[in-house]
Motif scaffolding. Structure first.
Motif: not given
Length: 418
Positions: A308-316, A327-331, A406-417
């Motif tokens: 899987p393509d692994i990406n970070a989503w880190f922000g306020p 274009p791909k399935n995502n967790i 939408t991030a309702l708080e400071k958050s860190f997510s990881v996506s797996f495509w």
């Protein structure tokens, strides 16, 4: 002599990572003078004879920077997707050689020098392409430099930086409950067979609970000082602006430390978001803190299975990803913080007013959180789904399903495509 001996020791450790010198110095896709300059600069950087003159040192540094300038101009010509991979590989090689030269030519071995070298390697990782025989060269070299920076010692920590595992504000929950949408089903850690039967094969979104308890990241990443220690001096791409469709949106390269201080901890007027970045191939130490969900092994195309393509989503708080599809399935795995997602089936695409043209074809013009029904009257026909994704939860987003985040708080997510 201390500076010289320290630098030479580090040069030896970095050059020991090289598996093929020929690949590093030979690039037939560029003009011969570039390839010849790479070769001269590389062998100059690893020479062990007496220190040459300052004039010769300056000449070699000028030569390698000229190579980087030339190749970077090539990278910026035309659309990024059309840049030949060999051109990007040349940039990778030149970035590594410049790092060696900076160490070779130093008179002061300190954290400032090491950070300059580290930035050079990160630019190679971000703009270049992995070399075939030396595919891990820049990644491993950057790891060595980070370790050296920590050894030299510099306190880059931030006091009172730990994120609390508090419950989400009731105001957000009340707003979520009032949304006129179907709530996505949630299920506690389903078996692979159940997930395939009920959700993957039918391509239906589902919230997966209790699947991240074994992730070290769920505890470690709550402390920003941990992220700073591992990656504070690494250069990363940061999106500046409300979202990528906004006319004032832009991207900047900055250290993770600067991003955290300016955009994550402070209430900067410009929202900054480390979004959709393959942080874990760049900084492999962080990859050790996450786990690829077992559900990513499922595929309808077994002949072309890939990791899987692994990406970070880190922000306020307040970061937004406009309504789009992938274009791909995502967790989407929520390490900490809470995000609100609004989703739509591919069957309703025509009601979402996708942008015309190649660049934004997968992005909708309508904002489902505040739709303009005068501009987009057909939107009322779309069936909206909603999900409140809280810490330790994952959301399966099937291929081509539209989603607004939408991030309702400071958050860190990881996506797996996949």
């Amino acid at each position: 002599m201390f500076a010289a001996s320290e630098a030479e020791s580090l040069i030896r450790r970095l050059t020991n990572l090289i598996k093929s010198q020929e690949e590093l110095i030979t690039h037939t896709n560029v003009i011969s003078s570039v390839s010849q300059t790479l070769q001269r600069c590389f062998f100059y950087s690893i020479r062990n004879d007496e220190a040459p003159s300052a004039t010769e040192n300056a000449k070699k540094l000028f030569e390698i920077e000229s190579v980087l300038d030339y190749v970077q101009d090539e990278l910026n010509t035309g659309h990024w997707s059309e840049v030949p991979v060999p051109t990007r590989s040349c940039f990778t090689a030149a970035s590594f050689i410049k790092c060696l030269l900076l160490l070779k030519l130093t008179t002061t071995f300190d954290a400032k020098l090491l950070k300059q070298c580290l930035k050079c390697l990160d630019l190679g990782l971000l703009l270049g392409a992995p070399l075939i025989e030396n595919c891990e060269l820049l990644t491993e070299a950057a790891k060595r430099l980070s370790e050296e920076i920590n050894r030299v010692g510099e306190d880059s920590g931030i006091h009172s930086s730990k994120t609390n595992k508090r419950k989400l504000s009731n105001d957000y929950k009340v707003h979520f409950e009032k949304l006129c949408a179907i709530e996505v089903d949630g299920i506690e850690c389903p078996s692979l067979e159940q997930f395939h039967r009920e959700y993957f094969s039918t391509q239906i979104p589902v919230k997966l609970k209790g699947c991240m308890e074994h992730w070290p990241a769920t505890n470690k990443w709550l402390d920003v000082n941990y992220l700073l220690h591992i990656a504070g001096d690494r250069t990363v791409p940061v999106e500046i602006g409300s979202h990528y469709v906004d006319e004032n949106w832009t991207q900047k390269l900055m250290t993770l430390k600067d991003f955290i201080k300016k955009h994550y901890l402070d209430n900067d007027s410009d929202i900054g978001y480390l979004a959709q970045h393959n942080l874990f191939d760049q900084i492999t130490e962080l990859k050790e803190d996450i786990r690829i969900p077992e559900y990513c092994c499922l595929s309808e195309d077994t002949e072309n299975d890939t990791e899987p393509d692994i990406n970070a989503w880190f922000g306020p708080k307040g970061t937004v990803s406009p309504l789009h599809h992938d274009p791909k399935n995502n967790i989407l795995a929520q390490v900490y913080g809470t995000k609100q997602l609004l989703l739509f089936s591919p069957k309703d695409s025509s009601y979402l007013y996708p942008h015309e043209g190649k660049l934004l074809f997968n992005t909708a013009q309508v904002d489902p959180s505040c739709p303009d029904l005068v501009k987009h009257p057909q939107f009322v026909k779309a069936k909206m789904y909603k999900c409140l994704l809280e810490p330790g939860e994952m959301l399966f987003i099937p291929m081509k399903w539209w989603h607004h985040v939408t991030a309702l708080e400071k958050s860190f997510s990881v996506s797996f495509w996949w």
